[in-house]
Design an enzyme around this catalytic site. Structure first.
Site, PDB file in Angstrom:
ATOM      1  N   LYS A   1       0.849  -1.186   0.000  1.00 52.69           N
ATOM      2  CA  LYS A   1       0.000   0.000   0.000  1.00 52.69           C
ATOM      3  C   LYS A   1       0.886   1.239   0.000  1.00 52.69           C
ATOM      4  O   LYS A   1       1.846   1.333   0.769  1.00 52.69           O
ATOM      5  CB  LYS A   1      -0.909  -0.008   1.228  1.00 52.69           C
TER       6      LYS A   1
ATOM      7  N   GLU B   1     -18.968  -5.650  11.246  1.00 49.31           N
ATOM      8  CA  GLU B   1     -19.877  -4.878  12.084  1.00 49.31           C
ATOM      9  C   GLU B   1     -20.888  -5.754  12.812  1.00 49.31           C
ATOM     10  O   GLU B   1     -21.233  -5.497  13.976  1.00 49.31           O
ATOM     11  CB  GLU B   1     -20.615  -3.832  11.228  1.00 49.31           C
TER      12      GLU B   1
ATOM     13  N   ARG C   1     -24.912  -1.882   8.563  1.00 51.31           N
ATOM     14  CA  ARG C   1     -24.576  -3.248   8.163  1.00 51.31           C
ATOM     15  C   ARG C   1     -24.886  -4.261   9.260  1.00 51.31           C
ATOM     16  O   ARG C   1     -24.817  -5.468   9.033  1.00 51.31           O
ATOM     17  CB  ARG C   1     -23.097  -3.315   7.782  1.00 51.31           C
TER      18      ARG C   1
END
Length: 590
Positions: free
Chosen positions: A247, A335, A363
């Site tokens: 990244k 979640e 969610r």
């Protein structure tokens, strides 16, 4: 840097006409193009820098948009957008009336599925692949690029579980860089680490799910990636390619500090450095008020635990994770698990603070109802980024929470108007007297009080407060939008009440207000339908009041990207628009 090759590329067809030997140069030009624009316009930097070679290879090998390509999470898609006819307006990324920071179906035929939240790509791509088979199209390819943090979500495994018993023309590409926004966590992360090291001795988990697995390969070796994609095109059924990327690849600081450079704000495009912070004393971010206060409370109450799904830095739970590592948990992009984990802890007498961005709590709706509210467990939901959040746009605005929580029995919903009231709510919630689940919603950004770390005070649940006295008209606000109201009517003879709680409402105060004022105006940074104003309208109907009631808030539409100030103005809840509404309709208030 001159973009000699990039200047000639406007769509994937142009890309596929290039000689392969030119692709590494194109990759370098793309990285610089992204760095130059994000340095001044801001946005998600590290994720897209990490997938430059992969993005080029995918559009080079596959016949997009006829072949389906889905990015998960969508902040990896900047290179994809640049290569798919949006290079000329990429500098409008995440700005008002500009292009979205995430894939968006209405924006481009190359954006086959909107992915502002994580872990949806496998299910969506599988659905498209099955649809193609039903329509006798067995040649179309369906590719889901999913990050290693996103694949740890339960929904991703639901998709893998189904795909493994089909013969769908599906390719799942795992972009493994060991970090989402914060470092990836969990047993799956350790498994992938072992695979990379060659120390994983057990059966390959993806092969066990009936995927044709290949990798791991270097995701920055563009020739190797292209060769492998070409090979996979010839294989039938579900396939899984594991690639390793870095990244922030190509910008030293972004590689070395991946959390900060996920979305670094403005920075120097040449040096990569972020400007030093001003020494001017500023009011704190609401997330820091939460995080620092929770540490303060945890020091005196050993029953407090903190939980977040993959957002320890963004939510500032990181402070508690550092101070009390055995009592603060990052559970990854999960979640549903976060909510039910908190519920389980609450049954054992713990005091769980479940910190989830408002948009992500959606969610876990079933878990809120069944696992928390139905059992009336005193879980404390701290809803960060409530209201309009700005440049991340429609997928991230936290404008639905009041409406979707208000209908759930047993729920208490509070919205502190400033940092001090947030601090006091957190204090009151952990005193052990809470017998219901409590949701505390607070906005993105900074507050207004520099000296916010004052002695704690107990909050009386469901009690509102009058902030300003006026005549004939009363404005009722909920949460931090009270600041907009204060600015709008500072010199107008209108009363202003901070109701503080959406549920239960301060019924006694409302009776006083409806008996005293001819006109009531409600203001909220949530949806008008089902929101705070709706609750006041229900009160008015229940008790047969005939006062005039006006409701200001987020209209029945998805609000796009832009600064918070711009979007509040569009929604009619900025100080300027609130003031204009009052003066236009009630010009004689003075």
């Amino acid at each position: 840097m001159n973009s000699i090759i990039l200047d000639t590329i406007n769509n994937p067809a142009d890309l596929r006409a290039l000689n392969q030997n030119k692709l590494p140069v194109l990759a370098k030009e793309l990285r610089q193009f992204i760095i130059d624009i994000v340095a001044t316009k801001e946005g998600h930097l590290g994720a897209s820098l990490g997938v430059v070679e992969l993005t080029i290879a995918l559009h080079y090998v596959f016949n997009t948009p006829d072949d389906v390509l889905i990015w998960d999470v969508g902040h990896q898609a900047y290179v994809h957008k640049i290569l798919t006819e949006r290079k000329a307006n990429f500098d409008t990324n995440r700005q008002l009336h500009g292009i979205s920071g995430f894939p968006k179906r209405s924006e481009s035929i190359y954006d086959m599925f909107g992915t502002g939240h994580s872990s949806t790509s496998i299910s969506a791509a599988l659905g498209m692949a099955i649809a193609a088979q039903i329509q006798d199209d067995f040649k179309k390819h369906h590719i889901a690029v999913i990050g290693d943090a996103s694949i740890a979500s339960g929904m991703a495994f639901e998709g893998l579980n189904h795909a493994g018993v089909t013969n769908a023309n599906l390719l799942v590409i795992l972009n493994d860089n060991a970090i989402g926004i914060d470092p990836s966590v969990g047993a799956l992360k350790q498994y992938l680490t072992n695979v990379k090291k060659g120390t994983q001795k057990q059966d390959n988990i993806f092969e066990a799910l009936n995927f044709n697995y290949s990798g791991p390969i270097d995701g920055h070796d563009i020739f190797k990636v292209i060769t492998e994609l070409e090979r996979l095109k010839t294989i039938e059924g579900p396939k899984f390619l594991h690639i390793i990327t870095t990244k922030g690849k190509g910008l030293k600081q972004a590689e070395e500090n991946q959390v900060v450079y996920h979305a670094p704000g403005k920075f120097d495009a040449v040096t990569g450095d972020i400007p030093a912070k001003t020494n001017t004393l500023q009011a704190p971010k609401y997330q820091d008020v939460f995080g620092l206060t929770l540490v303060e409370l945890a020091e005196i109450n050993n029953k407090i635990v903190g939980i977040t799904p993959a957002m320890p830095t963004g939510s500032s739970l990181k402070y508690m994770m550092d101070a009390f590592p055995n009592r603060a948990f990052d559970v990854g992009i999960a979640e549903q698990h976060a909510v039910t984990l908190a519920a389980g802890m609450a049954t054992q007498g713990m005091i769980p603070f479940c910190n989830i961005y408002s948009t992500f709590l959606q969610r876990a709706y079933d878990q809120i109802i069944h696992d928390v509210a139905l059992q009336n467990l005193p879980v404390i939901f701290c809803l960060d980024r409530a209201g309009l959040v700005g440049e991340d746009g429609a997928t991230h605005h936290g404008v639905f929470d009041i409406a979707y929580l208000r209908c759930i029995p047993n729920m208490i919903i509070a919205a502190p108007r400033n940092e001090i009231t947030l601090r006091n709510l957190l204090y009151t919630a952990q005193l052990g007297k809470l017998s219901n689940p409590l949701a505390i919603r607070y906005p993105r950004g900074r507050g207004n009080n520099v000296n916010w770390q004052v002695p704690f005070e107990n909050v009386i649940m469901s009690k509102g407060e009058q902030l300003k006295q006026g005549e004939k008209i009363a404005i009722l606000s909920i949460g931090s939008v009270a600041n907009n109201v204060c600015e709008a009517i500072y010199d107008i003879s209108i009363s202003h009440y901070d109701m503080a709680f959406v549920k239960p409402l301060d019924i006694d105060l409302l009776h006083t207000i409806f008996n005293k004022y001819e006109t009531i105006i409600t203001v909220e940074n949530g949806t008008i339908i089902g929101g705070f104003g709706s609750a006041i309208a229900e009160f008015k109907s229940q008790f047969n009041y005939n006062n005039t009631l006006k409701v200001l808030g987020i209209p029945d539409q998805f609000i796009e990207q832009g600064s918070v100030e711009e979007l509040e103005d569009i929604a009619g809840i900025s100080p300027k628009k609130i003031r204009a509404f009052v003066l236009k309709n009630y010009g004689d208030v003075n």
